[in-house]
Design a protein around this motif. Structure first.
Motif, mmCIF file in Angstrom:
data_model
loop_
_atom_site.group_PDB
_atom_site.id
_atom_site.type_symbol
_atom_site.label_atom_id
_atom_site.label_comp_id
_atom_site.label_asym_id
_atom_site.label_seq_id
_atom_site.Cartn_x
_atom_site.Cartn_y
_atom_site.Cartn_z
ATOM 1 N N MET A 1 26.573 14.573 21.298
ATOM 2 C CA MET A 1 26.098 15.198 22.524
ATOM 3 C C MET A 1 25.094 14.290 23.244
ATOM 4 S SD MET A 1 26.461 17.906 24.242
ATOM 5 C CE MET A 1 25.718 18.795 25.535
ATOM 6 N N SER A 2 24.154 13.708 22.509
ATOM 7 C CA SER A 2 23.157 12.842 23.137
ATOM 8 C C SER A 2 23.791 11.586 23.704
ATOM 9 C CB SER A 2 22.079 12.452 22.124
ATOM 10 O OG SER A 2 21.387 13.604 21.703
ATOM 11 N N ALA A 3 24.737 11.017 22.976
ATOM 12 C CA ALA A 3 25.412 9.812 23.461
ATOM 13 C C ALA A 3 26.178 10.116 24.746
ATOM 14 C CB ALA A 3 26.349 9.268 22.395
ATOM 15 N N TYR A 4 26.803 11.265 24.796
ATOM 16 C CA TYR A 4 27.539 11.665 26.000
ATOM 17 C C TYR A 4 26.595 11.738 27.195
ATOM 18 C CZ TYR A 4 30.007 14.627 29.318
ATOM 19 O OH TYR A 4 30.570 15.135 30.450
ATOM 20 N N LEU A 5 25.431 12.338 27.008
ATOM 21 C CA LEU A 5 24.467 12.452 28.102
ATOM 22 C C LEU A 5 23.916 11.082 28.500
ATOM 23 C CD1 LEU A 5 22.503 15.631 26.943
ATOM 24 C CD2 LEU A 5 24.166 15.463 28.799
ATOM 25 N N ALA A 6 23.659 10.225 27.516
ATOM 26 C CA ALA A 6 23.121 8.903 27.821
ATOM 27 C C ALA A 6 24.126 8.056 28.588
ATOM 28 C CB ALA A 6 22.712 8.202 26.529
ATOM 29 N N PHE A 7 25.384 8.106 28.194
ATOM 30 C CA PHE A 7 26.389 7.297 28.872
ATOM 31 C C PHE A 7 26.671 7.780 30.294
ATOM 32 C CE2 PHE A 7 27.829 6.172 24.465
ATOM 33 C CZ PHE A 7 27.441 4.844 24.558
ATOM 34 N N ASN A 8 26.330 8.995 30.600
ATOM 35 C CA ASN A 8 26.558 9.522 31.940
ATOM 36 C C ASN A 8 25.367 9.359 32.875
ATOM 37 O OD1 ASN A 8 29.265 10.395 31.782
ATOM 38 N ND2 ASN A 8 28.601 12.069 30.462
ATOM 39 N N LEU A 9 24.339 8.648 32.428
ATOM 40 C CA LEU A 9 23.202 8.377 33.308
ATOM 41 C C LEU A 9 23.597 7.309 34.319
ATOM 42 C CD1 LEU A 9 20.305 8.283 30.706
ATOM 43 C CD2 LEU A 9 20.761 10.076 32.375
ATOM 44 N N SER A 10 22.895 7.307 35.446
ATOM 45 C CA SER A 10 23.212 6.329 36.490
ATOM 46 C C SER A 10 22.759 4.928 36.069
ATOM 47 C CB SER A 10 22.537 6.715 37.803
ATOM 48 O OG SER A 10 21.138 6.559 37.696
ATOM 49 N N ARG A 11 23.315 3.939 36.746
ATOM 50 C CA ARG A 11 22.969 2.546 36.459
ATOM 51 C C ARG A 11 21.499 2.277 36.765
ATOM 52 N NH1 ARG A 11 26.422 -2.642 37.227
ATOM 53 N NH2 ARG A 11 27.838 -1.189 36.254
ATOM 54 N N LEU A 12 20.974 2.879 37.825
ATOM 55 C CA LEU A 12 19.570 2.693 38.187
ATOM 56 C C LEU A 12 18.651 3.220 37.086
ATOM 57 C CD1 LEU A 12 17.459 1.833 40.261
ATOM 58 C CD2 LEU A 12 17.662 4.101 41.295
ATOM 59 N N THR A 13 19.017 4.316 36.465
ATOM 60 C CA THR A 13 18.222 4.872 35.372
ATOM 61 C C THR A 13 18.182 3.914 34.189
ATOM 62 O OG1 THR A 13 18.803 7.112 36.067
ATOM 63 C CG2 THR A 13 17.968 6.850 33.828
ATOM 64 N N TRP A 14 19.317 3.305 33.860
ATOM 65 C CA TRP A 14 19.367 2.342 32.755
ATOM 66 C C TRP A 14 18.554 1.090 33.069
ATOM 67 C CZ3 TRP A 14 20.335 3.309 28.007
ATOM 68 C CH2 TRP A 14 21.190 4.339 27.658
ATOM 69 N N ILE A 15 18.579 0.657 34.320
ATOM 70 C CA ILE A 15 17.781 -0.512 34.718
ATOM 71 C C ILE A 15 16.297 -0.198 34.599
ATOM 72 C CG2 ILE A 15 17.155 -1.984 36.680
ATOM 73 C CD1 ILE A 15 20.120 -1.775 37.555
#
Length: 59
Positions: A1-15
């Protein structure tokens, strides 16, 4: 569940996450290097911070 939410974050959030993580790591290791007891070269400060045994040995 956590991985699913993390992978669906926007690119700006990851940057933003990567930049803040890198900044935190630099501050963490920089502070540790500067205030490390092993890094002190001053004789007075190293004599003050020298580890002494708690119990004295009997002769």
């Amino acid at each position: 569940m956590s991985a699913y939410l993390a992978f669906n974050l926007s690119r700006l959030t990851w940057i933003r996450f990567t930049v803040w993580l890198a900044l935190g790591i630099v501050i963490y290791f920089g502070y540790g290097y500067k205030y490390s007891l092993l890094n002190q070269t001053n004789e007075l400060s190293s004599a003050r911070t020298q580890i002494r045994p708690v119990f004295k040995r009997r002769p």
